[in-house]
Structure formats: structure tokens, C-alpha cells
Write a protein that holds these residues in place. Structure first.
Motif, PDB file in Angstrom:
ATOM      1  N   ASP A 178       0.821  -1.215   0.000  1.00  0.00           N
ATOM      2  CA  ASP A 178       0.000   0.000   0.000  1.00  0.00           C
ATOM      3  C   ASP A 178       0.853   1.263   0.000  1.00  0.00           C
ATOM      4  O   ASP A 178       0.459   2.292  -0.574  1.00  0.00           O
ATOM      5  CB  ASP A 178      -0.928   0.013   1.214  1.00  0.00           C
ATOM      6  N   LEU A 179       2.012   1.215   0.622  1.00  0.00           N
ATOM      7  CA  LEU A 179       2.911   2.364   0.609  1.00  0.00           C
ATOM      8  C   LEU A 179       3.492   2.574  -0.788  1.00  0.00           C
ATOM      9  O   LEU A 179       3.672   3.721  -1.232  1.00  0.00           O
ATOM     10  CB  LEU A 179       4.039   2.161   1.628  1.00  0.00           C
ATOM     11  N   VAL A 180       3.773   1.489  -1.483  1.00  0.00           N
ATOM     12  CA  VAL A 180       4.235   1.587  -2.871  1.00  0.00           C
ATOM     13  C   VAL A 180       3.166   2.241  -3.739  1.00  0.00           C
ATOM     14  O   VAL A 180       3.454   3.132  -4.548  1.00  0.00           O
ATOM     15  CB  VAL A 180       4.583   0.186  -3.422  1.00  0.00           C
ATOM     16  N   VAL A 181       1.913   1.823  -3.565  1.00  0.00           N
ATOM     17  CA  VAL A 181       0.806   2.367  -4.358  1.00  0.00           C
ATOM     18  C   VAL A 181       0.625   3.850  -4.069  1.00  0.00           C
ATOM     19  O   VAL A 181       0.503   4.669  -4.983  1.00  0.00           O
ATOM     20  CB  VAL A 181      -0.494   1.596  -4.069  1.00  0.00           C
ATOM     21  N   ALA A 182       0.590   4.212  -2.777  1.00  0.00           N
ATOM     22  CA  ALA A 182       0.409   5.618  -2.409  1.00  0.00           C
ATOM     23  C   ALA A 182       1.556   6.467  -2.940  1.00  0.00           C
ATOM     24  O   ALA A 182       1.341   7.588  -3.443  1.00  0.00           O
ATOM     25  CB  ALA A 182       0.305   5.745  -0.894  1.00  0.00           C
ATOM     26  N   ALA A 197       0.211  -5.059  -6.573  1.00  0.00           N
ATOM     27  CA  ALA A 197       1.388  -4.904  -5.713  1.00  0.00           C
ATOM     28  C   ALA A 197       1.447  -6.006  -4.662  1.00  0.00           C
ATOM     29  O   ALA A 197       2.514  -6.582  -4.402  1.00  0.00           O
ATOM     30  CB  ALA A 197       1.372  -3.532  -5.045  1.00  0.00           C
ATOM     31  N   TRP A 198       0.294  -6.329  -4.050  1.00  0.00           N
ATOM     32  CA  TRP A 198       0.304  -7.405  -3.050  1.00  0.00           C
ATOM     33  C   TRP A 198       0.623  -8.748  -3.706  1.00  0.00           C
ATOM     34  O   TRP A 198       1.419  -9.526  -3.176  1.00  0.00           O
ATOM     35  CB  TRP A 198      -1.051  -7.484  -2.352  1.00  0.00           C
ATOM     36  N   PRO A 245      -5.659   7.801   3.710  1.00  0.00           N
ATOM     37  CA  PRO A 245      -6.241   7.218   4.942  1.00  0.00           C
ATOM     38  C   PRO A 245      -6.094   5.696   5.004  1.00  0.00           C
ATOM     39  O   PRO A 245      -6.054   5.123   6.091  1.00  0.00           O
ATOM     40  CB  PRO A 245      -7.721   7.630   4.866  1.00  0.00           C
ATOM     41  N   THR A 246      -6.000   5.054   3.832  1.00  0.00           N
ATOM     42  CA  THR A 246      -5.809   3.601   3.808  1.00  0.00           C
ATOM     43  C   THR A 246      -4.492   3.215   4.481  1.00  0.00           C
ATOM     44  O   THR A 246      -4.410   2.207   5.198  1.00  0.00           O
ATOM     45  CB  THR A 246      -5.823   3.078   2.365  1.00  0.00           C
TER      46      THR A 246
END
Length: 315
Positions: free
Chosen positions: A41-45, A92-93, A206-207
Motif C-alpha cells: 500500500d505504501l508503494v501504491v500511495a 502490488a500485493w 487514509p488507507t
């Protein structure tokens, strides 16, 4: 329109097609590197924020601003979710556990999934014989890719079925996004890209707090951070601008060649830079999926050939 039908494309069109193949086909390699040291999720953000920082100023300077009706913003929000947040996160996951080349092969199912959804959601897009055969061939390719022991592996908590299904879910999200983009109210392409990427960035922030993925257990290394930056700059921001320009310049039929080129490039760069070795079943599955895409194009090519003959007679 005449240029699209005659099939005469200049060097600039081919250069943009090659650039898109490079940028989108390499995104699987970059994602694999990034998730090797950062939470998905950090990669996506990160990629979305980098992309927004580039596209938003460009749209502010060059894009035509449409009337901001509520219906248009509803579509922007849905496209942000199904075209960015969900597919980026799912892919990504999944790539934490499977090769980048395998992810690229799974993504090849996207245009066939779009045809299936369009049959139900887009007026006039009926499921013809060519499309049905192509869809079934693509489905057969996915079955070959999963393997005969996939369900038993899932029951035992082993194997890569769940990560593969996650990437496949990302491909289906892209198909939904493609339908939404066709149904949305008319608006400037660059403005639409900037709006959807910005909304996706706002949704992801927020995710990160809810999932706790802001808490890093180790300091990220340079390759991981560089991969996120490259994803944001090239695979998200620049690729979006080039894509919209190429569609306007050369037409969707010309751009559809990406469906063949991107999976092949993804497999190739994974082998060269990550030492990945595709299995024989992966090659067979890719062949089935790409053949299915080709079958769906046969009907369109027959129609285009007929229109070309009419243009020559009327010239």
C-alpha cells in the motif's frame, strides 16, 4: 478518421507505442523491486502521489476544464477506485509472491474481460461469435496458468493461487475502469487523468493509516525508493499523457497492439533483470490468451478493411 482507417501511421505514433510498451510493461518489474522492501500500500500511495505532482500542474496549464457536474465527479471517483487504487493495490500485493513476468501474463486477460463486461454495460457492444471464441480462449489460458493443483494448494495454504487471483482481480478492475471511462460524460482527457490520479491519492492516504503500513520495520534501500519514483513518473504520469495523445493521434485500433506487446515485454525484462524463468505452462497460457485477443480483433479488421475499400472507391 481517414488516417485511422488507412493504417498509415508516422514515426511519432510508433515511438509513442514503443514508449508505452516500455513504461507499462516495465511497471511489473518496478513493482516487484519496490515491494521487496516496502509495504504494497505504501508503494501504491507513493506512485500515485508522485504521478499527481506531475500531472496536476500539467493539467492546470494545458487542460480544458469541463463543467464540474456531480455526475462527472462520480465517474472520476469510480475510475480512481477501479483504475488506480484497487488494481495497483491488488497487483502490488500479488507481486510479493509471484514473478513480475507472471503478473504481466495475467494482466493480458484485461481486454477480453472488457469485452465480456461491455456486452452487459455498453449499448451496442454485443457478444459476437469472434468475441465469444476469443473470451473462451483467454479463459482457457488462465486455467492453464493456474494449474490443475491450484485449488488443492489453496486449501492447504500453499502455492501461488491467491496472489495470482489478486493480480487477476487487478486486471478485472482495469476492465471495469475501461468501461467507466467510455461511459463517463465528455471531458478533457488530461483533466480527467489529473482528476482521477488526485482522487486516488486522496483515497490511499487514509488507507495507509488504517492498515498501519506507514510503520516501516527497516530503512528502505535506494532501489526500492527509486522503483516507486519511476513508477510514479513513467508508469503513472507520463504514460497516461502519452496514452491519451496516442489514442487521439492514431486511434484505438492502433493502440490495441499494446495488449500483445506489454505481456511479452514484462516477461522479457523479468528474465533479464530479475533472473526469472517462466515455466512451460506460462508460455502456453500466454499463447492462448494472446490468440484469444487476436481472434477478437478479426471481426474489427474485416470491418476496417470494408471501410477502406469504400474510401478508395469514393476518392
Amino acid at each position: 478518421m481517414h488516417r485511422h482507417l488507412t493504417g498509415r501511421h508516422g514515426a511519432a505514433d510508433w515511438a509513442m507505442l514503443a514508449a508505452l510498451t516500455l513504461m507499462w510493461g516495465s511497471s511489473f518489474l518496478l513493482t516487484k523491486v519496490a515491494v521487496g522492501g516496502l509495504p504494497p500500500d505504501l508503494v501504491v500511495a507513493g506512485r500515485l502521489l508522485v504521478g499527481a505532482c506531475l500531472v496536476v500542474p500539467l493539467a492546470w496549464l494545458l487542460a480544458a476544464r469541463p463543467v464540474a457536474g456531480m455526475r462527472l465527479w462520480v465517474f472520476y471517483t469510480l475510475i480512481a477506485v477501479f483504475g488506480n487504487v484497487l488494481p495497483f493495490s491488488l497487483i502490488a500485493w500479488g507481486q510479493k509472491f509471484i514473478d513480475s513476468g507472471l503478473a504481466g501474463i495475467l494482466m493480458a486477460i484485461m481486454p477480453l474481460a472488457t469485452l465480456g463486461l461491455a456486452h452487459f454495460l455498453v449499448p451496442g457492444e454485443r457478444m459476437t461469435a469472434f468475441r465469444a471464441i476469443g473470451f473462451l480462449m483467454g479463459f482457457a489460458g488462465v486455467v492453464v496458468l493456474m494449474g490443475p493443483d491450484a485449488l488443492s494448494d489453496l486449501a492447504n495454504g500453499e502455492g501461488h493461487l491467491l496472489p495470482m487471483l489478486s493480480v487477476l482481480g487487478g486486471a478485472l478492475c482495469y476492465a471495469v475502469s475501461s468501461i467507466l471511462a467510455r461511459l463517463r460524460p465528455p471531458s478533457d482527457a488530461l483533466f480527467s487523468a489529473a482528476s482521477t490520479i488526485s482522487l486516488a491519492s486522496l483515497i490511499m492516504l487514509p488507507t495507509l493509516f488504517m492498515t498501519g503500513e506507514l510503520e516501516l520495520h527497516a530503512v528502505p534501500e535506494v532501489p526500492h525508493l527509486l522503483a516507486v519514483i519511476l513508477l510514479g513518473v513513467f508508469s503513472t504520469a507520463i504514460a497516461t499523457v502519452v496514452y491519451f495523445r496516442l489514442v487521439k493521434s492514431a486511434g484505438p485500433s492502433f493502440v490495441s497492439q499494446l495488449n500483445y506487446l506489454i505481456p511479452l515485454w514484462a516477461v522479457g525484462v523479468g528474465m533479464v533483470f530479475l533472473g526469472e524463468q517462466p515455466q512451460a505452462t506460462h508460455v502456453y497460457a500466454l499463447g492462448l490468451i494472446l490468440s484469444g485477443i487476436l481472434v477478437t480483433q478479426l471481426e474489427r479488421r474485416r470491418l476496417v478493411a470494408g471501410l477502406r475499400r469504400r474510401l478508395k472507391r469514393s476518392a
